[in-house]
Design a protein around this motif. Structure first.
Motif, PDB file in Angstrom:
ATOM      1  N   ALA A   1     -15.077  -1.298  -1.112  1.00 17.08           N
ATOM      2  CA  ALA A   1     -14.023  -1.319  -0.246  1.00 17.08           C
ATOM      3  C   ALA A   1     -13.896  -2.842   0.088  1.00 17.08           C
ATOM      4  O   ALA A   1     -15.024  -3.256   0.733  1.00 17.08           O
ATOM      5  CB  ALA A   1     -14.293  -0.350   0.719  1.00 17.08           C
TER       6      ALA A   1
ATOM      7  N   ALA B   1      -5.428  -0.504  -2.622  1.00 15.92           N
ATOM      8  CA  ALA B   1      -5.375   0.803  -3.341  1.00 15.92           C
ATOM      9  C   ALA B   1      -6.569   1.496  -2.840  1.00 15.92           C
ATOM     10  O   ALA B   1      -7.415   1.058  -2.458  1.00 15.92           O
ATOM     11  CB  ALA B   1      -5.465   0.698  -4.838  1.00 15.92           C
TER      12      ALA B   1
ATOM     13  N   LEU C   1     -18.670   3.929  -3.689  1.00 12.93           N
ATOM     14  CA  LEU C   1     -17.252   3.483  -3.592  1.00 12.93           C
ATOM     15  C   LEU C   1     -17.604   1.876  -3.197  1.00 12.93           C
ATOM     16  O   LEU C   1     -18.334   1.621  -2.770  1.00 12.93           O
ATOM     17  CB  LEU C   1     -16.345   4.199  -2.645  1.00 12.93           C
ATOM     18  CG  LEU C   1     -16.163   5.668  -2.863  1.00 12.93           C
ATOM     19  CD1 LEU C   1     -15.329   6.331  -1.859  1.00 12.93           C
ATOM     20  CD2 LEU C   1     -15.199   5.878  -4.094  1.00 12.93           C
TER      21      LEU C   1
ATOM     22  N   SER D   1     -10.014   3.556  -3.293  1.00  5.32           N
ATOM     23  CA  SER D   1     -11.138   2.853  -4.106  1.00  5.32           C
ATOM     24  C   SER D   1     -11.221   3.763  -5.308  1.00  5.32           C
ATOM     25  O   SER D   1     -11.215   5.090  -4.997  1.00  5.32           O
ATOM     26  CB  SER D   1     -12.305   2.848  -3.154  1.00  5.32           C
ATOM     27  OG  SER D   1     -13.482   2.651  -3.940  1.00  5.32           O
ATOM     28  N   GLY D   2     -11.372   3.197  -6.446  1.00  7.24           N
ATOM     29  CA  GLY D   2     -11.785   4.246  -7.478  1.00  7.24           C
ATOM     30  C   GLY D   2     -10.535   4.856  -8.245  1.00  7.24           C
ATOM     31  O   GLY D   2     -10.804   6.085  -8.762  1.00  7.24           O
ATOM     32  N   THR D   3      -9.447   4.541  -7.977  1.00  4.14           N
ATOM     33  CA  THR D   3      -8.170   5.153  -8.615  1.00  4.14           C
ATOM     34  C   THR D   3      -7.488   4.417  -9.750  1.00  4.14           C
ATOM     35  O   THR D   3      -7.820   3.389 -10.014  1.00  4.14           O
ATOM     36  CB  THR D   3      -7.370   5.274  -7.487  1.00  4.14           C
ATOM     37  OG1 THR D   3      -6.855   4.081  -6.798  1.00  4.14           O
ATOM     38  CG2 THR D   3      -7.982   6.166  -5.982  1.00  4.14           C
TER      39      THR D   3
ATOM     40  N   GLU E   1      -5.706   1.042  -8.359  1.00  7.25           N
ATOM     41  CA  GLU E   1      -6.596   0.119  -8.636  1.00  7.25           C
ATOM     42  C   GLU E   1      -6.666  -0.377  -9.880  1.00  7.25           C
ATOM     43  O   GLU E   1      -6.503  -1.493 -10.166  1.00  7.25           O
ATOM     44  CB  GLU E   1      -8.063   0.601  -7.941  1.00  7.25           C
ATOM     45  CG  GLU E   1      -8.885  -0.422  -7.804  1.00  7.25           C
ATOM     46  CD  GLU E   1     -10.306   0.170  -7.249  1.00  7.25           C
ATOM     47  OE1 GLU E   1     -10.730  -0.446  -6.260  1.00  7.25           O
ATOM     48  OE2 GLU E   1     -10.770   1.033  -7.906  1.00  7.25           O
TER      49      GLU E   1
ATOM     50  N   ARG F   1      -5.344  -4.200 -11.552  1.00 12.18           N
ATOM     51  CA  ARG F   1      -6.361  -4.971 -12.416  1.00 12.18           C
ATOM     52  C   ARG F   1      -5.825  -5.412 -13.739  1.00 12.18           C
ATOM     53  O   ARG F   1      -5.758  -6.453 -13.792  1.00 12.18           O
ATOM     54  CB  ARG F   1      -7.687  -4.483 -12.095  1.00 12.18           C
ATOM     55  CG  ARG F   1      -8.541  -4.506 -11.046  1.00 12.18           C
ATOM     56  CD  ARG F   1     -10.063  -4.485 -10.913  1.00 12.18           C
ATOM     57  NE  ARG F   1     -10.556  -4.441  -9.694  1.00 12.18           N
ATOM     58  CZ  ARG F   1     -11.135  -3.125  -9.278  1.00 12.18           C
ATOM     59  NH1 ARG F   1     -11.052  -2.256  -9.876  1.00 12.18           N
ATOM     60  NH2 ARG F   1     -11.749  -3.411  -8.073  1.00 12.18           N
TER      61      ARG F   1
ATOM     62  N   LYS G   1       0.755  -1.121   0.030  1.00 14.60           N
ATOM     63  CA  LYS G   1       0.141  -0.016  -0.195  1.00 14.60           C
ATOM     64  C   LYS G   1       0.966   1.084   0.139  1.00 14.60           C
ATOM     65  O   LYS G   1       1.466   1.459   0.910  1.00 14.60           O
ATOM     66  CB  LYS G   1      -0.903  -0.052   1.242  1.00 14.60           C
ATOM     67  CG  LYS G   1      -1.600   1.362   1.376  1.00 14.60           C
ATOM     68  CD  LYS G   1      -2.488   1.417   2.556  1.00 14.60           C
ATOM     69  CE  LYS G   1      -3.019   2.862   2.933  1.00 14.60           C
ATOM     70  NZ  LYS G   1      -3.433   3.115   4.362  1.00 14.60           N
TER      71      LYS G   1
ATOM     72  N   SER H   1      -9.577  -2.692  -2.564  1.00 16.14           N
ATOM     73  CA  SER H   1      -9.888  -1.352  -2.448  1.00 16.14           C
ATOM     74  C   SER H   1     -10.290  -0.829  -0.963  1.00 16.14           C
ATOM     75  O   SER H   1     -10.740  -1.648   0.078  1.00 16.14           O
ATOM     76  CB  SER H   1     -10.986  -1.150  -3.149  1.00 16.14           C
ATOM     77  OG  SER H   1     -10.786  -1.452  -4.547  1.00 16.14           O
ATOM     78  N   GLU H   2      -9.777   0.315  -0.604  1.00 12.96           N
ATOM     79  CA  GLU H   2      -9.790   0.777   0.729  1.00 12.96           C
ATOM     80  C   GLU H   2     -10.390   2.217   0.814  1.00 12.96           C
ATOM     81  O   GLU H   2     -10.253   2.869  -0.136  1.00 12.96           O
ATOM     82  CB  GLU H   2      -8.550   0.867   1.498  1.00 12.96           C
ATOM     83  CG  GLU H   2      -7.523   2.002   1.042  1.00 12.96           C
ATOM     84  CD  GLU H   2      -6.539   2.404   1.955  1.00 12.96           C
ATOM     85  OE1 GLU H   2      -6.540   1.665   3.297  1.00 12.96           O
ATOM     86  OE2 GLU H   2      -5.416   2.737   1.496  1.00 12.96           O
TER      87      GLU H   2
ATOM     88  N   ALA I   1      -2.927   7.523  -7.411  1.00 14.19           N
ATOM     89  CA  ALA I   1      -4.265   7.573  -7.542  1.00 14.19           C
ATOM     90  C   ALA I   1      -4.735   8.145  -8.940  1.00 14.19           C
ATOM     91  O   ALA I   1      -5.630   7.777  -9.345  1.00 14.19           O
ATOM     92  CB  ALA I   1      -5.148   8.412  -6.549  1.00 14.19           C
TER      93      ALA I   1
END
Length: 253
Positions: free
Chosen positions: A217, A143, A215, A145-147, A150, A154, A109, A162-163, A119
């Protein structure tokens, strides 16, 4: 319902102490351990790793800019390839010390300014992901979330989780409110717990500049370096337990 609790730990250096790692490790299920960039040293890494092992906490590496004075919260101009090498060196250092405690590092992380840059900057995210993929141990990525980080993880077919942050506020674009702005950090544990449980029930995160956003997580970060961090983590953990939410690591112990 299941959720992981993580915290950024091992952020002391020499005689300078940051936070209460022992108390936090009694509450969280995953530990992001600093590895010599923004904080830590070999002895601090060893001590934190050993304490985590004793409590059955899953271990992640927390690499950041080599900026102890700024605690890794300032961007240091670097090319993406340089960032990749920096991340590999720091994570590799933690992996080496982890071997001395009979355990392994399971995920990575990025910390602070490095995490925020990854991000939004796909080249930086790709460089970090390439470094993680090249290291031994089939490491996962944790990662925001939504970045871009991430998405990059993938695309590289890495395990990615996701966090969200229990004690930080959000903007409508899904990014964290900069610490330079008022209200960036939540100081009320009850407020943070209310927001977190509401998010877990709905998938919607309140923001300061618009309607709540959706989001995903698998993990929630409670920072270990803020005032009252242990008290906040205790209240959040108790509230999650009372709500019947299973607090468990996103990776198997």
């Amino acid at each position: 319902m299941k959720i992981d609790l993580n915290s950024d730990l091992g952020e002391s250096y020499g005689p300078w102490a940051m936070g209460d790692d022992k108390a936090m490790l009694d509450l969280v299920t995953s530990a992001n351990i600093a590895c010599g960039g923004h904080a830590s040293d070999p002895q601090t890494m060893f001590t934190t790793l050993r304490q985590a092992v004793e409590r059955g906490v899953v271990i992640g590496a927390h690499p950041g800019y080599a900026d102890r004075e700024g605690f890794g919260r300032r961007v240091i101009p670097m090319q993406p390839a340089e960032i990749g090498r920096m991340v590999a060196a720091q994570v590799g250092a933690l992996q080496g010390v982890a071997a001395l405690t009979g355990t392994t590092v399971r995920y990575v992380k990025p910390h602070g300014a490095l995490g925020n840059l990854a991000a939004d900057d796909r080249e930086v995210a790709d460089a970090i992901v390439a470094a993680v993929a090249a290291l031994p141990g089939r490491l996962a990525v944790l990662a925001i979330s939504g970045t871009e980080l991430e998405l990059s993880a993938r695309a590289a077919d890495l395990q990615v989780f996701s966090e969200i942050f229990a004690d930080r506020t959000y903007l409508a674009n899904g990014r964290l409110v900069p610490r330079s702005r008022s209200g960036a950090v939540l100081h009320s544990a009850e407020e943070a717990a209310d927001r977190l449980i509401g998010f877990l029930e709905t998938g919607l995160m309140p923001v300061i500049d618009g309607a709540p956003i959706r989001l995903a997580a698998q993990s929630v970060c409670v920072h270990g370096d803020t005032a009252g961090a242990v008290s906040m983590a205790q209240i959040i953990r108790a509230r999650l337990d009372a709500a019947g939410i299973d607090v468990a690591p996103f990776l198997k112990r």
